[in-house]
Design an enzyme around this catalytic site. Structure first.
Site, PDB file in Angstrom:
ATOM      1  N   CYS A  62       0.845  -1.204   0.000  1.00  0.00           N
ATOM      2  CA  CYS A  62       0.000   0.000   0.000  1.00  0.00           C
ATOM      3  C   CYS A  62       0.875   1.247   0.000  1.00  0.00           C
ATOM      4  O   CYS A  62       2.090   1.176   0.098  1.00  0.00           O
ATOM      5  CB  CYS A  62      -0.917  -0.004   1.208  1.00  0.00           C
ATOM      6  N   ALA A  65       3.255   1.556   2.803  1.00  0.00           N
ATOM      7  CA  ALA A  65       4.445   0.732   2.621  1.00  0.00           C
ATOM      8  C   ALA A  65       5.456   1.447   1.733  1.00  0.00           C
ATOM      9  O   ALA A  65       6.666   1.385   1.963  1.00  0.00           O
ATOM     10  CB  ALA A  65       4.080  -0.610   2.011  1.00  0.00           C
ATOM     11  N   ARG A  96      13.050  -4.692   5.566  1.00  0.00           N
ATOM     12  CA  ARG A  96      13.799  -4.526   4.319  1.00  0.00           C
ATOM     13  C   ARG A  96      15.309  -4.565   4.507  1.00  0.00           C
ATOM     14  O   ARG A  96      16.052  -4.460   3.566  1.00  0.00           O
ATOM     15  CB  ARG A  96      13.388  -3.230   3.625  1.00  0.00           C
ATOM     16  N   HIS A 195       5.453   6.079  -2.940  1.00  0.00           N
ATOM     17  CA  HIS A 195       6.756   6.640  -3.320  1.00  0.00           C
ATOM     18  C   HIS A 195       6.585   8.076  -3.775  1.00  0.00           C
ATOM     19  O   HIS A 195       7.329   8.963  -3.386  1.00  0.00           O
ATOM     20  CB  HIS A 195       7.385   5.852  -4.469  1.00  0.00           C
TER      21      HIS A 195
END
Lengths: 490, 70
Positions: A62, A65, A96, A195
């Site tokens: 999403c 994220a 990550r 992003h």
């Protein structure tokens, strides 16, 4: 090199699509294609960045994220508050493996989880007061933080909290950078919009505060943008750039700091690794500060050589010589790696399904090892990603966008690759099917894979996975035809 | 009225980029492209056309401008 013809690939796609109801089939057909290298534009053969179909298994994330996990998370000296219920922050914490240098909990905070832990009463009465209080608490407990970001989870947008107002007020009170990010999970179709939102937040809240800060620049200042230092990726890239005589003034955002971000508009060239997640800010810097940007690829020696020369071309002879020196220095090193592993991996076929830059960038590294990528796809790519992929992939190979769990399994059953590179959700399914698998989001807990040092690790990992003796043990002895056991039983 | 970012690619040709639409195409032709004005109808490599009132003096690229669809 490809073993399937275009007709065969297209027939396979049709066969896999058969089980869907008609409407779903029509929709999914647009996302699957056989590669055609003669095309210049991917929009002619594939649709991407569309909402996933309800009822099929998608592997997307999403917007939260994309912002908290990818872009902002690795900025190590800032504290990122997961504003909302506790789960989003906790389940995305440190997954990550963005490596960094520092003392966690004192001056760096990447692997920690800060959350406002929303309860029913915060939903009813609003969470702005709580946010205000949390920021004060953070200041008291972690005074060495350089700034705070407020990463919104879904409820923030739903109840209409004014996190911008709180951030502005607290930024003034504390004289710190406090960034509200409107990355509620329901925005957009995948993490990709996250992003973009995160990039815009940097533009609006970081650069505006940084103007006028003093900085001593050199003609060789570059930045590494879109490298998240997964398993140390940014470090193994950075040393190559530094060895050729450039000065890396910022890393975005793996092992990065707020000060580095603020310095970025002073760079001479922005080097962009993950195009998908950070092209927005690179475009902005080009327009506003006149800093050119270029994409590069540090996976596998062939592509590294290409990239180093391309980067050096933007500078004077000193850097060009430096690039040649670096290439010559590492040549025996990677040639030894190829000599060792290529005979063990030659001719093996790989299918990829990952996100960001990897579905196209890693192809070169596999080819250096004599392997062939027979299928690739993006979780959340846009058409510009596929534009760049068409030329990298062989003719008639499979390309799949936002592939569903079912489609991916069927493709694998038919194409029968020797290795699959995808995420953790796919890993155990394929391993149980007896197919070697690498988790290519965070390098299966290995890495780095960037740069020459990374290539050696990449080659070792692929060999270790593919030629692991455990794959012979997938079929139990009593099911093996003609095995010693069945002979004895008769 | 999409907001369009115009920039030059490595070959020096102009790119027409609309972030919201995921559209990045090269510009094939510009109606007015002289020393003292730039604009008019702009044709992209995918065949679509956009219009902007000619700007004088010509803008420095990269820049963001608002275009109308034709």
């Amino acid at each position: 090199m490809s073993t399937m013809t275009k007709q065969e690939t297209e027939a396979l796609i049709q066969e896999v699509l058969e089980v869907y109801p008609e409407k779903a089939r029509k929709d999914r057909a647009k996302h699957l294609t056989a590669n055609d290298q003669s095309l210049e534009k991917s929009s002619k053969c594939i649709t991407s960045n569309r909402k996933s179909l309800p009822g099929v298994m998608t592997i997307r994330g999403c917007a939260y994220a994309g912002s908290r996990g990818v872009v902002w998370g690795p900025v190590k000296d800032m504290i990122h508050i997961s504003h909302g219920p506790v789960g989003c922050g906790q389940y995305s914490r440190a997954g990550r493996r963005n490596y960094y240098v520092g003392t966690t909990g004192v001056n760096t905070f990447t692997t920690m989880n800060f959350t406002s832990d929303f309860q029913e009463r915060d939903i009813v009465f609003g969470g702005d007061k709580k946010l205000d209080k949390i920021i004060d608490e953070i200041e008291m407990l972690f005074p060495l933080n350089k700034g705070i970001t407020v990463q919104s989870e879904c409820p923030i947008g739903l109840i209409g909290d004014d996190i911008e107002a709180v951030s502005k007020k607290k930024a003034q009170d504390l004289d710190k950078t406090i960034v509200p990010v409107r990355c509620e999970g329901f925005r957009g179709v995948s993490q990709s919009l996250g992003h973009h939102i995160a990039n815009d937040a940097i533009r609006d809240w970081v650069f505006s505060r940084a103007e006028g800060k003093e900085f001593e620049s050199t003609p060789y200042d570059v930045t590494v943008i879109g490298d998240y230092n997964i398993g140390g990726d940014a470090w193994s890239s950075r040393i190559l750039l530094e060895e050729m005589g450039l000065r890396v003034i910022a890393q975005w955002s793996g092992d990065g700091t707020l000060a580095e971000m603020e310095n970025t508009p002073k760079a001479k060239l922005n080097l962009l690794h993950c195009y998908r997640s950070m092209n927005y800010i690179s475009r902005h810097m080009e327009e506003k500060y006149g800093i050119p940007w270029m994409e590069y690829n540090f996976f596998g020696p062939t592509k590294i050589e290409e990239a180093l020369r391309k980067i050096a071309e933007r500078f004077d002879d000193k850097i060009k010589e430096g690039a040649e020196r670096v290439i010559a220095k590492y040549k025996p090193e990677w040639q030894a790696v190829v000599a060792k592993y290529r005979p063990r991996l030659e001719g093996k076929r790989v299918m990829l399904y990952v996100g960001g830059l990897r579905p196209r960038h890693i192809i070169g590294a596999y080819e250096d090892l004599g392997m062939e990528v027979v299928g690739t796809g993006y979780e959340f790519g846009h058409n510009d990603d596929y534009d760049r992929t068409i030329k990298e992939m062989g003719d008639a190979t499979l390309i799949y966008d936002d592939v569903t769990g079912y489609e991916f399994e069927e493709f694998v059953k038919k194409v029968k690759p020797d290795l699959i590179g995808s995420g953790i959700k796919e890993k155990y399914i394929f391993q149980k099917m007896g197919i070697p698998f690498r988790q290519m989001h965070s390098w299966d807990y290995s890495g780095p894979y960037h740069g020459y040092d990374g290539f050696a690790i990449f080659a070792r990992d692929m060999d270790m996975t593919l030629n692991n003796p455990c794959w012979d043990s997938i079929t139990p002895p009593w099911k093996k035809s003609g095995s010693a056991m069945s002979v004895a039983a008769e | 009225m999409p907001s369009v970012m115009l920039r030059r690619n490595e070959e020096g040709t102009l790119l027409f980029y609309v972030a919201k639409k995921d559209l990045e195409e090269t510009i094939v032709s510009v109606e007015t492209d002289t020393e003292d004005a730039w604009g008019g109808t702009v044709e992209l490599s995918d065949g679509s056309k956009y219009f902007i009132e000619p700007i004088s003096p010509p803008p420095a690229f990269p820049t963001t401008l608002r275009f109308n669809r034709v």
